[in-house]
Enzyme design. Sequence first.
Site, PDB file in Angstrom:
ATOM      1  N   ASP A 379      -3.117 -59.760  23.090  1.00 15.17           N
ATOM      2  CA  ASP A 379      -2.462 -58.540  23.518  1.00 15.17           C
ATOM      3  C   ASP A 379      -2.853 -57.499  22.462  1.00 15.17           C
ATOM      4  O   ASP A 379      -2.742 -57.761  21.275  1.00 15.17           O
ATOM      5  CB  ASP A 379      -0.945 -58.771  23.523  1.00 15.17           C
ATOM      6  CG  ASP A 379      -0.192 -57.583  24.080  1.00 15.17           C
ATOM      7  OD1 ASP A 379      -0.652 -57.031  25.077  1.00 15.17           O
ATOM      8  OD2 ASP A 379       0.848 -57.228  23.509  1.00 15.17           O
ATOM      9  N   LYS A 380      -3.356 -56.331  22.889  1.00 21.48           N
ATOM     10  CA  LYS A 380      -3.950 -55.393  21.917  1.00 21.48           C
ATOM     11  C   LYS A 380      -2.935 -54.776  20.956  1.00 21.48           C
ATOM     12  O   LYS A 380      -3.032 -54.922  19.743  1.00 21.48           O
ATOM     13  CB  LYS A 380      -4.688 -54.264  22.660  1.00 21.48           C
ATOM     14  CG  LYS A 380      -5.279 -53.217  21.708  1.00 21.48           C
ATOM     15  CD  LYS A 380      -5.997 -52.119  22.456  1.00 21.48           C
ATOM     16  CE  LYS A 380      -5.075 -51.147  23.133  1.00 21.48           C
ATOM     17  NZ  LYS A 380      -4.522 -50.108  22.236  1.00 21.48           N
ATOM     18  N   LYS A 555      -0.599 -60.058  33.853  1.00 20.69           N
ATOM     19  CA  LYS A 555      -1.084 -60.832  32.701  1.00 20.69           C
ATOM     20  C   LYS A 555      -1.140 -62.322  33.043  1.00 20.69           C
ATOM     21  O   LYS A 555      -2.072 -63.027  32.681  1.00 20.69           O
ATOM     22  CB  LYS A 555      -0.198 -60.597  31.471  1.00 20.69           C
ATOM     23  CG  LYS A 555      -0.352 -59.183  30.908  1.00 20.69           C
ATOM     24  CD  LYS A 555       0.507 -58.977  29.664  1.00 20.69           C
ATOM     25  CE  LYS A 555       0.295 -57.575  29.115  1.00 20.69           C
ATOM     26  NZ  LYS A 555       1.119 -57.294  27.941  1.00 20.69           N
TER      27      LYS A 555
END
Length: 684
Positions: A379-380, A555
């Site tokens: 996850d960025k 996701k």
Amino acid sequence: MIAPYRKHKDMDMNKMPEGMDHSKMHHGKDAHQGMSEHDHHAMMIADFKKRFYVVLALTIPIMLLSPMIQHFMGVNWAFAGSSYILFALSSVVFVYGGWPFLTGLVEEVKAKNPGMMFLIGFAITVAYSYSVAIVFGLQGMDFFWELATLILIMLLGHWIEMKSVMGASNELQLLVQFMPADAHMVMPDMVHDVKTDTLKENDIILVKPGEKVAADGFILEGESYLNESMLTGESKPVLKVKGDKVIAGSINGNGSFKVTVSHAAKDSYLSQVVKLVDDAQKSKSQTQLLANTAAKWLTVIALVTGIGTFLYWYLTGQTLAFAMERMVTVIVICCPHALGLAVPLVVAKSTALSAKHGLLIKNRTAFENARKITTIVFDKTGTLTVGKFEVTKVVSLNKTIDENELIRLASALEQKSEHPIATGILQKVKDLKLAIPATENFKAITGKGVEATVEGKKLLVVSPGYLTENKLTLPDGFTANDTETVVFVLIDQKLAGYIALSDEIRAESAEAIETLKQENIKSILLTGDNKKVAASVSKTLGMDSFFAEVLPHQKLEKVKELQAKGEFVAMTGDGVNDAPALAQADIGIAVGSGSDIAAETAGIVLVNSNPKDIVSLILFGKATYRKMIQNIIWATGYNVFALPLAAGVLFNQGIVLSPAAGAVLMTVSTVVVAINASLLKVRG
């Protein structure tokens, strides 16, 4: 209390491996009630030490009075009644020195679970009974000296081994000790010292320079640098100012500050970590179950081989003494003690070490499966990037509203959000010293933004995806560079302007991705951000690919897609909106959860959001699994070599192992396993 002589499937702070609880020796069942497990264990070590020295002192005269030893030395010290003195001394050794093993045998028989203690108890009872029969008339040669040396070596082995186990337990003990006993509670008229465990929510405490923080909470007044390294693994002291969260047990630097307590001591981060470590040490993984099964089989093999060896030698014409000696040696060699400790010692060490480095293992199997990971989905925001968005530009498209007014209105909607973008906008408004207006009818648009009524106007702050979906055109001359994230402000359904923010890539990210490449693990970026930003970050870090503009509910689908291609997927996320994806992934890693360590869906929780911690976790998981397998191979492998020698297969070549030599081999194997476990380290 520690469970007496339990088969050592569970190696944790409450249950020592079998043969390690001697509380019933002569103290009565509840003699140590109220004593800490740590003190209890220390008493057990002291008890074994005392028994060892008493038996050592008695073994010397036993050996000197033994006919076989005298024969070796070419002397004859026999005198009237010498055999009875030998019998009396050996009886003390058998009862006093052998007591832990004899009571262990009884406990294991009662539990219908024969194991380590049953085998040792059986071996020394056979040796003693046969030798007593010799003293009172049976023809043959006693082996009291073998009995004494066997018990002596067994006591030494258990003593050394318990010290090793205690070393592993100490790691957790150190965490427990990090909680200070007292706190300075701020009363209206004075500062009063109270016990930490009496603190409750909303109490105010004062933390002086150099002290440990007594409770989790938020800084009410003052600021200081805090050392949280023993709790989170973060080596550098962290500056904490008003409103920042502090963790109980962290060490204060030179400043002093007041803290509003957020919850009672039993619910503190440290208490949760200790409970988590304890639970992880009790939980079983496939490797542990494998070792337990092998230990059970080894017990069966020991008894069958021992009795078979006795019958073979006795029925082929050897003396009863020789046949008995072979049986006792086989049974001692086969004791599955090293095997029973092989995995639990590594578990105790790894879970406590992990906790000290901010890697909290909730699921043992997930941790050991880290070696299988082929793809990591990152996850960025807040993991690969710092997670602190800063406003880089504000553009108004409405002539009646200037930039300050645009961001002031937008901030009204963002004050209810904890998203990093909202924090960035609010910080900018704070810097500009603008007053944030009130909102009505606030509503979140999942994955797209927020809407509310502000000062009579219907306001929306949304992502580019919302504009596309609602067929709203992007403004003329709109530009955003590759690293900027943009949100649009709509007033009464008309585009009023946009705010661009950027999030800095963490310095450690590139190194973490490079290490993963070396381990042949693919890294994939997953973000709700636009494709330009995602492509830029992915390229800068040298990642394998990226998924951009992904909504929270999508996701899960992305993880499934990767699994369908045969990938073993680890997913990192914040444990809240990523919960379904974390649950779907083969290994869910919740990151940056701080004191919220109860991220239910994740098997592993990382206290810091540092991507290097994720790499450390994988490498440590691999190292831990290697240690377990090494220990299992060693613990079973030495039997393959020693068992035939004990049974006497090389007897005609003049090579046989005595019971004492068998005990030495068994002890050495146990100590090797303990030392190997203690060498486990977390790579930074």
